[in-house]
Design a protein around this motif. Sequence first.
Motif, mmCIF file in Angstrom:
data_model
loop_
_atom_site.group_PDB
_atom_site.id
_atom_site.type_symbol
_atom_site.label_atom_id
_atom_site.label_comp_id
_atom_site.label_asym_id
_atom_site.label_seq_id
_atom_site.Cartn_x
_atom_site.Cartn_y
_atom_site.Cartn_z
ATOM 1 N N HIS A 103 0.844 -1.186 0.000
ATOM 2 C CA HIS A 103 0.000 0.000 0.000
ATOM 3 C C HIS A 103 0.889 1.249 0.000
ATOM 4 O O HIS A 103 1.976 1.236 0.581
ATOM 5 N N PRO A 104 0.457 2.340 -0.656
ATOM 6 C CA PRO A 104 1.233 3.579 -0.584
ATOM 7 C C PRO A 104 1.565 3.930 0.857
ATOM 8 O O PRO A 104 0.755 3.760 1.757
ATOM 9 N N VAL A 182 -2.922 7.189 -9.507
ATOM 10 C CA VAL A 182 -2.026 8.320 -9.224
ATOM 11 C C VAL A 182 -0.639 7.802 -8.887
ATOM 12 O O VAL A 182 0.374 8.338 -9.376
ATOM 13 N N GLU A 183 -0.563 6.768 -8.090
ATOM 14 C CA GLU A 183 0.740 6.211 -7.723
ATOM 15 C C GLU A 183 1.496 5.733 -8.956
ATOM 16 O O GLU A 183 2.714 5.834 -9.035
ATOM 17 N N ASP A 185 0.870 6.848 -12.236
ATOM 18 C CA ASP A 185 0.958 7.776 -13.364
ATOM 19 C C ASP A 185 1.195 9.233 -12.988
ATOM 20 O O ASP A 185 1.095 10.109 -13.858
ATOM 21 N N PHE A 186 1.521 9.531 -11.717
ATOM 22 C CA PHE A 186 1.629 10.941 -11.325
ATOM 23 C C PHE A 186 2.719 11.684 -12.093
ATOM 24 O O PHE A 186 2.668 12.906 -12.216
ATOM 25 N N SER A 187 3.711 10.962 -12.613
ATOM 26 C CA SER A 187 4.766 11.639 -13.379
ATOM 27 C C SER A 187 4.368 11.838 -14.841
ATOM 28 O O SER A 187 5.071 12.532 -15.577
ATOM 29 N N ARG A 188 3.239 11.264 -15.243
ATOM 30 C CA ARG A 188 2.791 11.386 -16.627
ATOM 31 C C ARG A 188 1.724 12.456 -16.794
ATOM 32 O O ARG A 188 1.690 13.153 -17.813
ATOM 33 N N THR A 189 0.811 12.557 -15.828
ATOM 34 C CA THR A 189 -0.244 13.558 -15.921
ATOM 35 C C THR A 189 -0.630 14.036 -14.530
ATOM 36 O O THR A 189 -0.649 13.253 -13.579
ATOM 37 N N HIS A 190 -0.941 15.336 -14.454
ATOM 38 C CA HIS A 190 -1.368 15.944 -13.201
ATOM 39 C C HIS A 190 -2.824 16.384 -13.287
ATOM 40 O O HIS A 190 -3.297 17.116 -12.415
ATOM 41 N N ARG A 191 -3.524 15.960 -14.321
ATOM 42 C CA ARG A 191 -4.894 16.407 -14.558
ATOM 43 C C ARG A 191 -5.905 15.393 -14.022
ATOM 44 O O ARG A 191 -5.849 14.207 -14.370
#
Length: 294
Positions: A103-104, A182-183, A185-191
């Motif tokens: 888990h994060p 988010v965990e 893909d957070f470096s790919r998109t912030h939308r």
Amino acid sequence: MGAPPGVEILDFAGLLARARGHGIDPYSPRRLAFHELITVRSGVLRCSVDFAEHVLTEDAWLWVRPGQVYQFHSGLTEAEGAVVLFQSGFLSPATVDAARVDHPARQRPPTPGAAGQDTARRVLDLLEREYRGPAGLSLEAHTEVVRHLLAVLVLRLAGVRGDEGDAEGAGSEAFRRFQQAVERDFSRTHRVGDYARRLGYSVRTLTRATYAAAGCGAKTFIDDRVLLEARRLLVHTDLAAATIGERLGFPGATVFTKFFRRRAGETPAAFRSRARGTRHADGSGGPGEDQVRV
């Protein structure tokens, strides 16, 4: 007979010797490739995990997970305790799932009540004895005993309620899926809209679910994760701020600096200088390398 692969159990003096034996400053920021469970038996241990300060006193626990940056701010000779280092793969898939091992990372240490503390301590005592003295068992049998005892310990600690890591368990399916995305893909998109579209939800649904589970909006949740990674990279690597911004999906250094200043209240350079300027119990300071794998 060798020790079971994938796990190592040390006291604080042993952890100090292990780090120095590998040429690592034990008081520098480290980003682990494995889990580290820390408990204090006597004295006080001051440390930080992902820039949140913790003061561990007798019977306190701290669970540092892979990817987190943590650092000791008091001497390891000023307290006594135990450290259990393990790879996620050492435990069975059922335990990993039930204990949410992957888990994060949580921010707050697990804090068992009196009954839970006694159970955790007894299990740890058994685990240490078995790890150090297999009593004539084959390595295979010894490994399985250690695996099962560690499973009991992490399941007990993971069952402790009262921190933000448990919000996920009580949250909606929408939030769980959003958090995982988010965990990843957070470096790919912030939308938020990109996540909503990929997951098949509306932006409003994700925002509501995130407020209910994490106490903030979906956009803030994404930005918090991006900021955390930026801080980790600024402290633990020598990458230029522009390179870090590019790695985190920003179109240019200026955009990244504006984001960081708005969210952190200072520039990336100022944060790096301040974070690395901390002096430690032995007078050392500065960034360090990852510890070797167990």
